[in-house]
Scaffold this motif. Sequence first.
Motif, PDB file in Angstrom:
ATOM      1  N   LEU A  88       0.854  -1.197   0.000  1.00 14.73           N
ATOM      2  CA  LEU A  88       0.000   0.000   0.000  1.00 14.73           C
ATOM      3  C   LEU A  88       0.888   1.244   0.000  1.00 14.73           C
ATOM      4  N   ARG A  89       0.330   2.348  -0.547  1.00 16.20           N
ATOM      5  CA  ARG A  89       1.072   3.606  -0.634  1.00 16.20           C
ATOM      6  C   ARG A  89       1.480   4.095   0.750  1.00 16.20           C
ATOM      7  N   THR A 125     -10.928   4.441   4.941  1.00 20.46           N
ATOM      8  CA  THR A 125     -11.330   4.239   3.546  1.00 20.46           C
ATOM      9  C   THR A 125     -11.991   2.870   3.368  1.00 20.46           C
ATOM     10  N   LEU A 135     -15.742   2.400   2.139  1.00 16.60           N
ATOM     11  CA  LEU A 135     -16.073   1.607   0.950  1.00 16.60           C
ATOM     12  C   LEU A 135     -17.011   0.454   1.310  1.00 16.60           C
ATOM     13  N   ARG A 153     -14.690  -7.801  -6.772  1.00 21.88           N
ATOM     14  CA  ARG A 153     -13.730  -7.271  -7.737  1.00 21.88           C
ATOM     15  C   ARG A 153     -13.823  -5.741  -7.798  1.00 21.88           C
ATOM     16  N   THR A 154     -15.075  -5.241  -7.808  1.00 20.37           N
ATOM     17  CA  THR A 154     -15.293  -3.799  -7.896  1.00 20.37           C
ATOM     18  C   THR A 154     -14.671  -3.076  -6.706  1.00 20.37           C
ATOM     19  N   LEU A 155     -14.870  -3.625  -5.511  1.00 27.94           N
ATOM     20  CA  LEU A 155     -14.293  -3.009  -4.314  1.00 27.94           C
ATOM     21  C   LEU A 155     -12.769  -3.036  -4.372  1.00 27.94           C
ATOM     22  N   GLU A 172     -10.709  -3.311  -6.943  1.00 31.82           N
ATOM     23  CA  GLU A 172     -10.209  -2.422  -7.994  1.00 31.82           C
ATOM     24  C   GLU A 172     -10.223  -0.973  -7.535  1.00 31.82           C
ATOM     25  N   THR A 173     -11.354  -0.570  -6.947  1.00 33.85           N
ATOM     26  CA  THR A 173     -11.511   0.817  -6.526  1.00 33.85           C
ATOM     27  C   THR A 173     -10.550   1.147  -5.395  1.00 33.85           C
ATOM     28  N   PHE A 174     -10.461   0.247  -4.424  1.00 34.02           N
ATOM     29  CA  PHE A 174      -9.590   0.480  -3.274  1.00 34.02           C
ATOM     30  C   PHE A 174      -8.126   0.559  -3.710  1.00 34.02           C
ATOM     31  N   LEU A 175      -7.705  -0.375  -4.531  1.00 38.33           N
ATOM     32  CA  LEU A 175      -6.287  -0.445  -4.867  1.00 38.33           C
ATOM     33  C   LEU A 175      -5.885   0.525  -5.969  1.00 38.33           C
ATOM     34  N   ARG A 176      -6.765   0.697  -6.977  1.00 38.54           N
ATOM     35  CA  ARG A 176      -6.332   1.474  -8.150  1.00 38.54           C
ATOM     36  C   ARG A 176      -7.121   2.747  -8.394  1.00 38.54           C
ATOM     37  N   GLY A 177      -8.196   2.962  -7.653  1.00 42.53           N
ATOM     38  CA  GLY A 177      -8.943   4.203  -7.825  1.00 42.53           C
ATOM     39  C   GLY A 177      -9.841   4.198  -9.042  1.00 42.53           C
ATOM     40  N   THR A 178     -10.425   5.360  -9.316  1.00 38.74           N
ATOM     41  CA  THR A 178     -11.482   5.430 -10.327  1.00 38.74           C
ATOM     42  C   THR A 178     -11.046   6.162 -11.598  1.00 38.74           C
ATOM     43  N   SER A 179      -9.802   6.623 -11.641  1.00 37.05           N
ATOM     44  CA  SER A 179      -9.402   7.382 -12.843  1.00 37.05           C
ATOM     45  C   SER A 179      -8.571   6.542 -13.804  1.00 37.05           C
ATOM     46  N   VAL A 216     -12.237  10.639 -18.202  1.00 36.25           N
ATOM     47  CA  VAL A 216     -11.721  11.181 -16.934  1.00 36.25           C
ATOM     48  C   VAL A 216     -11.837  10.125 -15.829  1.00 36.25           C
ATOM     49  N   PHE A 274      -9.505   8.578  -4.133  1.00 34.32           N
ATOM     50  CA  PHE A 274     -10.607   8.360  -5.074  1.00 34.32           C
ATOM     51  C   PHE A 274     -10.070   8.114  -6.485  1.00 34.32           C
ATOM     52  N   LEU A 275      -9.132   8.939  -6.910  1.00 32.18           N
ATOM     53  CA  LEU A 275      -8.681   8.855  -8.302  1.00 32.18           C
ATOM     54  C   LEU A 275      -7.655   7.755  -8.521  1.00 32.18           C
ATOM     55  N   ARG A 276      -6.722   7.586  -7.569  1.00 35.32           N
ATOM     56  CA  ARG A 276      -5.598   6.676  -7.834  1.00 35.32           C
ATOM     57  C   ARG A 276      -5.526   5.466  -6.922  1.00 35.32           C
ATOM     58  N   GLY A 277      -6.368   5.404  -5.897  1.00 37.78           N
ATOM     59  CA  GLY A 277      -6.384   4.220  -5.042  1.00 37.78           C
ATOM     60  C   GLY A 277      -5.235   4.202  -4.053  1.00 37.78           C
ATOM     61  N   THR A 278      -5.099   3.087  -3.348  1.00 30.75           N
ATOM     62  CA  THR A 278      -4.181   3.027  -2.208  1.00 30.75           C
ATOM     63  C   THR A 278      -2.947   2.160  -2.468  1.00 30.75           C
TER      64      THR A 278
END
Lengths: 185, 185
Positions: free
Chosen positions: A138-139, A150, A154, A174-176, A178-185, B137, B180-184
Motif C-alpha cells: 500500500l502507498r 477508507t 467503501l 472485484r469492484t471493491l 479495484e476501486t480500493f487499490l487502483r482508484g477510479t481514474s 476522466v 478516489f482517483l488513484r487508489g491506495t
Amino acid sequence: MAVGRDQIITLAIQHLNEDPTASMAQLAEATGVSRATLHRYFAGKEELLVVLGSRALDGWERVQRQAAIEEAAASADPARITTALHELLTGLVNDVQEHGFALTEHVMTKLPGLQERADELEEREIAFYLAAQRAGVLRPDLPVRWISNTVYGLLVAVRESLRRGDVARRDIERTLLETFLRGTS
Amino acid sequence: MAVGRDQIITLAIQHLNEDPTASMAQLAEATGVSRATLHRYFAGKEELLVVLGSRALDGWERVQRQAAIEEAAASADPARITTALHELLTGLVNDVQEHGFALTEHVMTKLPGLQERADELEEREIAFYLAAQRAGVLRPDLPVRWISNTVYGLLVAVRESLRRGDVARRDIERTLLETFLRGTS
C-alpha cells in the motif's frame, strides 16, 4: 412452529439491514413473534442491539483471523501481505451482507463493551495496513488511519450498492478491490 | 441574550456531528435553551431533522451548482470535467464538516420530501460521473452508480477521519482526491 432466539436474531438482522430504524414492534412483526415474546428475549431495542453488535464484531474478528492478517504482518512478506489483504477485503464484503446495518448504527457506539472491542479490532487492522505500507503493498504517503477509514467507507458503499441493486452481487468483490487499490481514474 | 432559531439550528448540527444519537433534552442543553424553547421551535426531533436535512441538501445542491457539473457534463470536455470533478469533491468535503451527521442519519430517509430531493441530486451527480466516464476522466469499467456510492462512502470516511483526528484538516481534500482517483496501492 415456535421461533427460537437464534432465529429471531437472524430475522432481526435481516430486517434491520432493510430498515435500520425499525422499532421493536416492527421487528416483532418481521420475525413473526408477538411483542411479548420478543420482549421476553430482549428487554428493549438496546439489549437486542448489544447482541447483534456482538455478532457483527464476532464476524469481523473471524474475517481477520481467517485472512491471517497478524501472521502476514509479522512476515513482512509482500506476497503474503497481498494475499491477506485480498482475503480480508473479500471477507469483509461477505460480512457486510450479513451485518451491514451495524456499520452505521450510532447507538452501538454507546453500548457497554462494544466500542472497546471494535477499537481493538480496528487497531489490529491498522497494524496490518501499516505492515502493508512498509512492505510496499500500500502507498506510504496516505495516513494509515485514513486507509482504515477508507476501507470502512467503501464497505458502507458496498452495503448501499447491494441494498439498492447498483452492483451485481457477483461483481462486488472485484469492484471493491479495484476501486480500493487502483482508484477510479 | 436570547438564542434564536437559526442559532439553535447551527448549534444542533454541531452537536449532532459529535453525537448523532443526542436526544431533544441533550440538544436543548447543548444549544443553551430550555426544552420548552426548543419544543416551541421544533415539535420533536423528527421536525428538527427535517429542517437540518433540508439544510444539508441545500448545501449539496449549492456545491453541485458551484462546481458547474451540469455545464461540464454537457461540454463533454475532459479538462472542464476534470476541473468540475475536483471542485465537486472539494466542495463536498467542506460540506461534510458542516452536515456530516446527515450522511448516515437513517431516520432522514423516511422524512417527507427529503429522500425524493436527495434522489434528484444524486441522479444529477450520476449523470456527471457518466459524462466523466465517457470523456475518459473516470474509468469506464466501474458501474457509474458504484462510483457515486464510492464518493458517498469516502465522505463517510472523511467525516470519521476528521471527527477522530485521523487526518489533518489541511490534508483531507488532497487525501480524498488521491484515494478516489488513484487508489491506495
